[in-house]
Design a protein around this motif. Sequence first.
Motif, PDB file in Angstrom:
ATOM      1  N   CYS A  80      32.768  97.738   8.797  1.00 51.14           N
ATOM      2  CA  CYS A  80      32.068  98.547   9.800  1.00 51.14           C
ATOM      3  C   CYS A  80      32.921  98.669  11.064  1.00 51.14           C
ATOM      4  CB  CYS A  80      30.725  97.911  10.160  1.00 51.14           C
ATOM      5  SG  CYS A  80      29.873  98.793  11.482  1.00 51.14           S
ATOM      6  N   PRO A  81      33.201  99.897  11.514  1.00 54.02           N
ATOM      7  CA  PRO A  81      34.023 100.027  12.727  1.00 54.02           C
ATOM      8  C   PRO A  81      33.397  99.325  13.927  1.00 54.02           C
ATOM      9  CG  PRO A  81      33.756 102.151  11.647  1.00 54.02           C
ATOM     10  CD  PRO A  81      32.829 101.206  10.954  1.00 54.02           C
ATOM     11  N   ALA A  82      32.053  99.341  13.995  1.00 51.56           N
ATOM     12  CA  ALA A  82      31.389  98.714  15.140  1.00 51.56           C
ATOM     13  C   ALA A  82      31.166  97.224  14.912  1.00 51.56           C
ATOM     14  CB  ALA A  82      30.051  99.398  15.407  1.00 51.56           C
ATOM     15  N   GLN A  83      31.514  96.729  13.738  1.00 49.17           N
ATOM     16  CA  GLN A  83      31.424  95.304  13.401  1.00 49.17           C
ATOM     17  C   GLN A  83      30.000  94.779  13.510  1.00 49.17           C
ATOM     18  OE1 GLN A  83      34.436  93.326  15.733  1.00 49.17           O
ATOM     19  NE2 GLN A  83      36.051  94.421  14.707  1.00 49.17           N
ATOM     20  N   SER A 119      27.416 104.461  24.318  1.00 47.73           N
ATOM     21  CA  SER A 119      27.605 103.074  23.872  1.00 47.73           C
ATOM     22  C   SER A 119      28.254 102.242  24.984  1.00 47.73           C
ATOM     23  CB  SER A 119      28.455 103.085  22.598  1.00 47.73           C
ATOM     24  OG  SER A 119      29.089 101.875  22.396  1.00 47.73           O
ATOM     25  N   ALA A 120      29.284 102.803  25.628  1.00 43.97           N
ATOM     26  CA  ALA A 120      29.945 102.073  26.721  1.00 43.97           C
ATOM     27  C   ALA A 120      28.955 101.822  27.854  1.00 43.97           C
ATOM     28  CB  ALA A 120      31.144 102.862  27.232  1.00 43.97           C
ATOM     29  N   ALA A 121      28.149 102.853  28.187  1.00 45.14           N
ATOM     30  CA  ALA A 121      27.176 102.711  29.272  1.00 45.14           C
ATOM     31  C   ALA A 121      26.162 101.630  28.930  1.00 45.14           C
ATOM     32  CB  ALA A 121      26.469 104.048  29.502  1.00 45.14           C
ATOM     33  N   ASN A 138      25.508  98.224  18.152  1.00 44.50           N
ATOM     34  CA  ASN A 138      25.295  99.656  18.007  1.00 44.50           C
ATOM     35  C   ASN A 138      24.012 100.042  18.738  1.00 44.50           C
ATOM     36  OD1 ASN A 138      24.786 102.249  17.225  1.00 44.50           O
ATOM     37  ND2 ASN A 138      24.994 101.875  15.038  1.00 44.50           N
ATOM     38  N   PRO A 139      24.142 100.751  19.855  1.00 44.83           N
ATOM     39  CA  PRO A 139      22.945 101.087  20.633  1.00 44.83           C
ATOM     40  C   PRO A 139      22.172 102.274  20.069  1.00 44.83           C
ATOM     41  CG  PRO A 139      24.894 101.878  21.752  1.00 44.83           C
ATOM     42  CD  PRO A 139      25.377 101.206  20.513  1.00 44.83           C
ATOM     43  N   ILE A 195      31.159 104.818  18.780  1.00 45.77           N
ATOM     44  CA  ILE A 195      30.261 103.774  19.291  1.00 45.77           C
ATOM     45  C   ILE A 195      31.022 102.454  19.419  1.00 45.77           C
ATOM     46  CG2 ILE A 195      28.294 102.340  18.618  1.00 45.77           C
ATOM     47  CD1 ILE A 195      27.058 105.000  17.497  1.00 45.77           C
ATOM     48  N   ALA A 196      31.848 102.172  18.418  1.00 44.02           N
ATOM     49  CA  ALA A 196      32.661 100.953  18.447  1.00 44.02           C
ATOM     50  C   ALA A 196      33.606 100.996  19.642  1.00 44.02           C
ATOM     51  CB  ALA A 196      33.448 100.822  17.147  1.00 44.02           C
ATOM     52  N   ALA A 197      34.246 102.158  19.859  1.00 45.85           N
ATOM     53  CA  ALA A 197      35.176 102.287  20.981  1.00 45.85           C
ATOM     54  C   ALA A 197      34.446 102.074  22.304  1.00 45.85           C
ATOM     55  CB  ALA A 197      35.832 103.659  20.951  1.00 45.85           C
ATOM     56  N   GLY A 198      33.194 102.534  22.364  1.00 46.59           N
ATOM     57  CA  GLY A 198      32.409 102.355  23.589  1.00 46.59           C
ATOM     58  C   GLY A 198      32.224 100.894  23.913  1.00 46.59           C
TER      59      GLY A 198
END
Lengths: 191, 702
Positions: free
Chosen positions: B207-210, B306-308, B236-237, B591-594
Amino acid sequence: MNWFLIAISAIFVNNILLAQYLGNCPFMGVSKRLSTALGMGAAVIFVATLASVFTWIIYHYVMVPYGIEYMQTLIFILVIAALVQFVEIFLKKKSRAIYNALGIYLPLITTNCAVMGIALLNIKNENGFFEMLVFSFASAVGFSLALILFAGIRERMITTPIPIVLRGTAIALIMAGIMSLAFMGFAGMGS
Amino acid sequence: MLPVIVLAGIGGIAALILGIAARIFYVEEDPRIKDVTNLLPGANCGGCGFAGCSACAEAIVAGEAQPNACVVGGTEVANAVAYYLGMEAIETNPQVANPGCRGGNRATKKYDYIGFDDCRAAMLYYHGPTQCERGCIGLGTCVKSCRFGAIEMGTEGLPVFNPERCVGCGECVRACPKGIIGLISSTTKILHWNQYTECLAPCQQKCPAQIDIRKYVQYIKEGRFKDALLTIKEHNPLPSVCGRVCPEPCALACRRQISDEPVAINYLKRFVADQEYLSGTRYEVPIAADTGKQVAVIGGGPSGLSAAYYLRRLGHAVTIFEKMPKLGGMLRYGIPEYRLPKKILDWEIQGILEMGVQAKTGVEFGESLKLELLKTEGFDAVYVAVGAWDDQRLTIEGHDAEGVISGIKYLERFHTDEEVDKGEYIIVIGGGNTAIDAARTAQRMGAKEVSIVYRRSRNEMPANPAEIIAAEEEGINLRYLYGPQRVVIENGRVAGLEVIKMELGEPDPSGRRRPVPVEGSEQILKCDVIIEAVGQKPNMEFMKNDSHLKSIPLTRWNTIEASEDTLQTDIPYVFTGGDCFTGPALAIDAIAAGRFAARSIHYYLSEGKIPPIEERARDFIPESLLSELQGIKSKTRVHEPVVPLEERLGNFKEVEGTIAEEDALYESSRCLNCGIYCYNKDIVEDENSLPVLQSEGDALAS
């Protein structure tokens, strides 16, 4: 008796912990880790020597002239407690490094029977000033030696299978007994 | 009489000396230290990391430790100390011990150990009885080390941690010789990235977002839907969005597929997320105390949201600046309603805003909003996540004719005021999800015939297989191995598309077989609208308009250049991620990058430098790839409810439904609860045949 014999006898033959059974609370209490045992040992050496000097002087120059030798226990407690407090205050101001290394052990030593015992033994053995100095220092070294050896053993005991009933202080006391027997091997040395 | 006088005299002298000494040797010490020491419990346990309570008090007064440094005293003491110091108690997320191993009795044994009762002792003999180097030894040294009775040995051969009693002192962490117990708070979970040294289930590695997929599926199995959703939200939000649109890279790694089919992870995610949505009340997530730092997020797409979300959970003030009139980015403007109903997206976005995230829409970066302005308004860091909104265009003859439109533009118009392009015969060029989305949307708009022209075969198609199947069902004509040649124009408008038959040749650098045209096989397909959906690229014009951002270089793919390990650009307070950094990718990648950017920004703002992730797991941990499963009984996968074909056409009703609770419970029971080596077996084999380690000689021989 020359000072060398006094030292050997105090460290090994009449080890304050293992032959005289004094100072058993720190022996059980701070022997779980080698690092704390080292700190405690150093603090005891320092305080025991200093306390003996003071008590010896007070005994010979205050108590003997007034003939109140029988009050030595009471007075020694007072003197040692005040002295340790003084040392703590002094070190805190003058030597922060030593205070940080020994400071947390000093309050423990205020009520340490090994320190008291050394002071009383000095009187009982009728030591002169120089003999007193050597005896006090050597006795404290003997205390530290036994403590450090014991901490080493206890660190290894953590990973050893021990019957449940004996775990903790019980096995530590048995170990102390065996160590004491081993130290009896020094008896007769030097005679 | 004399002895009393002497005694009193000595006592008096001692008192006098001490009194004088206290004066002479008085150390200028903060009087607050003593008072704080009195407030502390005086246990001298060292749990705070200082030598005793007075040292801890000294550190608290000096500001080196927080008022809540004492692990034994808990909130009460922390509040008392904070009140005394005239500060507000900082409610940080409490740390609790967490085991990193779930092998227990399932783990394959190397030896049976006899006579050991301490993990540290067992560790000395060939690293313990289990085959797995990361595995728990199970002799309960942590149980003995805990002074608060928070750990007990479970029936599964693993220590069970009671978070209610755990004070986070870390004694068990120090006691465990394998180093598998960690102190974890919800903050550390947000900041954490997979490491090679951890025990990770294959799905979590993929999963990219782990997301800790294994964990939340286990929660669903136990009926703990709330815990499951909160577990997902740690990484993951947007679970109900991803539960609908994610192509499930994790399922490709699912061990279950060795025996039958992968666990329907996305159905489960969607199920728990919809539980919250249907209940109408949001589960509360822990938010750290305000740090006083402000972060600007440029772009309200999945990465920006996601970052926010994570920056807010870490206690920073966040403002999102979005060019479009509404937040959501490609999720709103690129994904059609029948796949992702906008009310679901709005619900998720609303949840993020309710946490205290500010949003300003209709603000274009580089135009009215400049980097310098953000800096003067007091923003401490900026996260640029503007996505990839420009279409790649084909360079065939006539591609600029009226009636040729790009896929993104076509889909976007459904959500803006611009007029939607309609036609009777529609051709979509491309094989990605955008192409399928455009084709299925066109079909719903009442086109007579919708075809997809793709120059390779179905196997090479990058779109989600489920989407391709749905498109076929809905009657979309998928023409594989056709390459567009030129646009046929009549009366200034598109009238057809000339295509050429292709065949597959040698594989190209991407590993897909290169299509080669067949000479003389040209034909013309009739059409009145052509939708080009052959890929996207970031639009970086705004960078050139900003006097400061200009200095950040772009890559040759027109993406922003930044450090891959930190997402930091050449301007230290500017970070970037998502499609505008990687090029077009999945929503879950964004989302993962965020979250990764949130981690970097958090460290940048709180510590000044961003620590590297040690042993960061970038690839699969080789040992976790199994080729066969033993003792697994085959169980069929559930299928989600789908709206019948006749009800789908002509409207934008959501096609796929949420699975029922009993299906979710059944599906979650298919999860093998994997570790690196371990998994749940249906049939437990007899393990009495193990060699018994009694002496060194035996062990060496075995």
